[in-house]
Every structure is written in structure tokens, then in C-alpha cells.
Design an enzyme around this catalytic site. Sequence first.
Site, PDB file in Angstrom:
ATOM      1  CB  SER A   5      -8.511  -2.150  43.045  1.00 57.35           C
ATOM      2  OG  SER A   5      -8.903  -2.466  44.386  1.00 57.35           O
ATOM      3  CG  ASP A   6      -2.922  -5.631  44.586  1.00 53.52           C
ATOM      4  OD1 ASP A   6      -3.387  -6.297  45.527  1.00 53.52           O
ATOM      5  OD2 ASP A   6      -1.782  -5.810  44.133  1.00 53.52           O
ATOM      6  CB  CYS A   7      -5.613  -5.451  48.964  1.00 59.24           C
ATOM      7  SG  CYS A   7      -6.368  -7.042  48.631  1.00 59.24           S
ATOM      8  CG  ASP A   8      -6.522  -1.045  51.242  1.00 62.53           C
ATOM      9  OD1 ASP A   8      -7.748  -0.832  51.251  1.00 62.53           O
ATOM     10  OD2 ASP A   8      -5.934  -1.634  52.158  1.00 62.53           O
ATOM     11  CB  ALA A   9      -4.961  -0.653  44.085  1.00 62.98           C
TER      12      ALA A   9
END
Length: 792
Positions: free
Chosen positions: A308-312
Amino acid sequence: MNLQLTLISLLFFTSAIAETFKNLDSHPQFPCKPPHFSSYPFCNVSLSIKQRAISLVSLLMLPEKIGQLSNTAASVPRLGIPPYEWWSESLHGLADNGPGVSFNGSISAATSFPQVIVSAASFNRTLWYEIGSAVAVEGRAMYNGGQAGLTFWAPNINVFRDPRWGRGQETPGEDPKVVSEYGVEFVRGFQEKKKRKVLKRRFSDDVDDDRHDDDADGKLMLSACCKHFTAYDLEKWGNFTRYDFNAVVTEQDMEDTYQPPFETCIRDGKASCLMCSYNAVNGVPACAQGDLLQKARVEWGFEGYITSDCDAVATIFAYQGYTKSPEEAVADAIKAGVDINCGTYMLRHTQSAIEQGKVSEELVDRALLNLFAVQLRLGLFDGDPRRGQYGKLGSNDICSSDHRKLALEATRQGIVLLKNDHKLLPLNKNHVSSLAIVGPMANNISNMGGTYTGKPCQRKTLFTELLEYVKKTSYASGCSDVSCDSDTGFGEAVAIAKGADFVIVVAGLDLSQETEDKDRVSLSLPGKQKDLVSHVAAVSKKPVILVLTGGGPVDVTFAKNDPRIGSIIWIGYPGETGGQALAEIIFGDFNPGGRLPTTWYPESFTDVAMSDMHMRANSSRGYPGRTYRFYTGPQVYSFGTGLSYTKFEYKILSAPIRLSLSELLPQQSSHKKQLQHGEELRYLQLDDVIVNSCESLRFNVRVHVSNTGEIDGSHVVMLFSKMPPVLSGVPEKQLIGYDRVHVRSNEMMETVFVIDPCKQLSVANDVGKRVIPLGSHVLFLGDLQHSLSVEF
């Protein structure tokens, strides 16, 4: 039992964090150290990657498994496995944006290549591959020094859909073909164990490169990651942010604009990582959209891990409200195919998601198999990396003269000459006694590289490099910064302009105007920059040379139309060699040949909602469309604009005038039945085509390129096509081939475009199916046109 598991999990996670944030060792930590740990099956190099991954997963307890689901993966001390940081950055050189790369050890810098949008303007596939290869060498060298990981989250292959997008600078531009091919070349250069010449001299003498087979065994030098999947191109605009934005995309636009770069990155580039984006796509968060992520694996043949993108994963619940709890968000992501979460959300909520029956441990195992398989392909479990194929790469391979020359060449080739009235440029350095340099970016090194820039090998400003050519060079910022909120510095700028033979004004954008998490609201020059340019141009002895910085398009109609501004040069974010490249072009030591990889729109385009994802124009609602393929409004500069100090002419030597598609279809196809019943056939649907039959219809377009001027130069030859409007939504035109060639003065050379009609002459219909329109396809090569009748 649940409490016991929770306590065990906390111990493992605490241990991982403690080990990860120790002082960096001078050598990387690695598993399978003899004698105690090398006997595990997952350390046995004679077994297959799959067997080794399965063995490793089978030995892990649930808390240990969960500890692997973060970018900062936990150690497993009882198996001799150290912690591992998945997040390293390498967009256009090694960068310390994430925790994986550090410049705090013995290696304190890395080559800073031009920002991607600048390299894209070279339209040079070989150059893109070479950049990927060079960055990979420096990445491995940094890893050997304990200052980087082996997994890097680049390239960014989102199509530059809207000129206001703050991260457009990170992409190869607005054309899906160019974006796709950049992605493939960069990934191949970055990942391939066997480089095309680039690494031969860098391997140690006692390593026989040929004994490692080629890349057919799946082994990797480093891991590249294609991001952000998918339809991600908005940071903050209006009431929308990238965390809560729902990208409503038609099937037609998805098929021929948003998805092609990712499909080719996987099919042709063999990327080993895919990053899902923050946004939702048609109501479903990208990182929870199973049909989207599984399409990559099942249809495109993706073999790698999905992050995932960061914290997605957190945004699925916290921002988008798609689920009712964090556990449901984690479960949806894992079930969809996400293998690792950048952040700690999965660390904190996976165990309770399993306990609540929302996701199974077997699906966690699936994720770990994907993760460990990539690490195994990288050789992470093959023993001491210092004894491996890349073990002798070190600090001497970073900031090398070869890499700095490559960075300079990339910048030279990417700089675009937009205006050159009365051949103002190049200047004759022997006839210029004084220069005035104006503008806040002219003597500022901090934003030369754009986003995701690490610590460059050299730090020289544009002003410093121009000073090398003309010793009597004066400088005035004119504005205190790029925002240019005040004209108090105009007086000094005007004063030095009056006294100089020639004036160079550096204007445009920096990261205060466009960056990650920040979109622009205007396409004009920021603040009072336009006034600064005009004030200086009004007093200069000769027409001014305007140099534009920044990744996004700028409305400089005023400068384009002002005779007092003789030349306009776009340098983007040129990297550490930007000043030298600019000086060489201004003084004629290099002939510019870059072309814009984007359309430059007028300020009025800001009336178009950035949240509208439609590519095609719609006159009924006053919507002008997007990018050169569909935009119907006025332009400041068109896609592909780029001048030279010499003149090039084309001649089409050969190209077919007729192309029959009949052999593509089986006898019982619906298309042939239509014809038998006397029905009109307007297009051929590629779903009905015989497998692998498209290759038989490839044809060549042979072109002579002549340099009729007095200066040698490189030139990007662009071949466009305009297809018959037999269905709705066909492009205004589309790029089907390009080649960068070098032609000496008064000489000519031949280049050949190989056209696959199923790829280059097709378009998506309104339900997202690829079709080839029948009728007259017009090929454009500069001012030349050639008609090709596509028949059945």
C-alpha cells in the site's frame, strides 16, 4: 490464549523497532548466517524460490507472521532473520524520503539525475534504461554499506492528467505510450542482473557474469515498484484530498489511459512490486479493490509483492469510511491482494481481524509467500552479500564520473527550447563581455532536483555554472523567493539588467508551489514573477533569455508573444548537473533537442474541475478534454514542442497504403458473420482476434531525417496517427512511434518505425474493449501526411 498472543505480538513488534533504529552498521544485516542458521531449508540455494518461501512461512508463528506486514518488517531472532526495511526510494537517484536510505554513514551523497519529467523530455529509451541501471548500481553499493535496502518504490507511472498536479514532475508526462515505455526501461535497467553493457566493468574480476544465467531465473539485482495503482493524480484540490478522493473513471478511459503503463510495467518490465494508491476508484478504495489487484496477477502475470502507499490501508476506514472498523479495512486489503502495509496499521489490527474471523491466517501466508519470494530473488537469504555477485560494489561506484556524465547527458537531452526569435541563441561566448542573471531560482541549489531528491554529489547553482562562461556575471534575485509576493527587489534586478550585454531571467516553479500533497491553483507564474520578467525585459539591451523551472506547465503566453523576450528555455528540475547543461545550451556547446512531454494549457484551464477524471471532451457540458490526445481548447505550447539550433526535414521512404485485417479473425467470428449478412463493419474488436496473429500484420514506416542546417544535432522524430471517427471517443491524434536520432550538419539518416496495428492503431470503445477502427488512418510526421486504409 488471545491475551497470550497479544503479549507475544507486542514483544516481537517492540524488538523489531528496537533493532531497526539501531545505529546503521557498515555492512547490511542478513539471514542464513553460518553455522547456526544456514541449515534451514529456506537457506538452501539448490531449492526453488517457491520451496524456500513455503519452508520459511511454515516455520513462523502467527505473531511473527504479522510482524512482516509492515514496511519495517520485524526480526525473527530464533531463525536468525534480522529486521528488514522495505521502503527505499530511487525515483531519479537514491533519496532519503523513506527510512530505507540514509546518508549518515560513510556514503554521504548519490548521483542526482534530472527529475523524471525532464528525462522523459529526451524521448530516449536507451537513456531511461541507463539511468535505471546507474541508480541500481548505487543502490546496491549503498546496501553493501548498510545504508539502503534492496527494495525501492519507484518509478511513478501515473499519467500526468491535469497540469496542476503537484506530483506530475515525478512522471514521464501525459502520453500513455511514453509513460509505459519509460516505466519498462527504468524497471528493466534497475532490476536486471545482466545489464546491457552498463555493469560489465563494475563486476569483480573473479565473478563470471555468464554463470548466473540471464534474468530468466527470476533473480533480481534490486526490486523496482510501479506506483500508484491506479487513477491517482490529485493531492489537494477544492474539498478533495488524495486520502478521500473517489476517482470516477469510465471503462474507456481506464483501458486506454490509466491502466496501460501498469500493464506494460508488469508484462514487459517484469516489475517485482506494485503499489496501490490512496484514492478510491469508482467507489472502492484502490487497496481494497480485489478485481483491480488480482487482474495484475491473473491477467498480466504479475509476480511480486503489492504494497500500500503509506497508511493507505488506514485511509480505507479513517478517511473513506469504506469499512466499519480497522479490522475490516485490514481484512479487505489482505483479501484484495495487498501483501504489505507501509505503516503500522496491519501490525496493530491484523491479529484482531483474524480473531474476529474477518480474514484467515492462510491469506496472511499468501502475502508472506509473495514477500519472501521477492527477498529470495534478491539473494537476501543466500548468505553474506559481500561474497555475492555485487559484493564489491561500494563507495567508488557512487558519484562516479560515469554516472555524473550520464546525469549531465540526461539533462542536456531533456532541456526544451520553446522560443528562439531571430536565432538569439546560441550566444557566442567570445562576444559576450557581461551577463546579468535574475530570479530567485538562479542561485538556489535546494530545489534543483525536485521531489524525491537525496544528497547530490555536487551542489552548483545555475548562476555558478554560467559564471564559468562569462566572468563578468552579476546576479540579483528580484524576488526573495519563488512566491514573489513583493516587488521590492525589482530595482536591483533592473539595475544590473541595464548594464549587461545579455540578460537571463530564471522564473517558474519550485517545491513551494508543486509537490507531494500540494497541487497548484494557478497555471500562471507565481506572484509577481511575470512583472519581474517584464520589468527586466523593458530595460535590457538585447531581448531577454527566459529560463523556466518546474515540472508542471506554466502559462507564459505573455512571454511567448513579447518580442523583448527572445528565447524561452524549459529546464524543469534538472538535477545536480542542471547549471552546466543550461550553460552549454545557451552558449552553443550542446544543441537542444528535448520535446515537451506535456501540453501547456492557458490559465483558463483552471476553470476545469481537477476532480473530473474524464479524458474525452464533451461539448454539451463545455468540457474541453485532457492531454493532447483529447484536448480541444487553446494551448500555450503543444505536446512535443521543441526547437533546435539547426533545421530537420523528413521524407517518408516507405509505408503501406492498405492494410487488411481479415487474417486476424477465425472463420466463425461474429465480424465475418456480420459481413456475410451485408452489415457494415466499422471496427474490429481485438477480443475476437486469433491469439498471436497481430504480429503478422506489423509493418514498417521508413523515414529519412535530414539536417539541413549548419550545426550537428540530435532530434526526436515523432510519428502520430489520426484514426477515422467511426466510434465515440477516438483521440484527436495519438503518438504511435518516436526515435531520437543524431544527424550531422548537411547529412541524413534513416530511422524505421515498427507499427503493431493491434497496439498503435487501436483505441478503447465505450465499454473498455480494444478495437481497430476501419477506414482511413492518417499518419503525421511533422508537416507530412500519409493515408493508410485499414480494411477487412
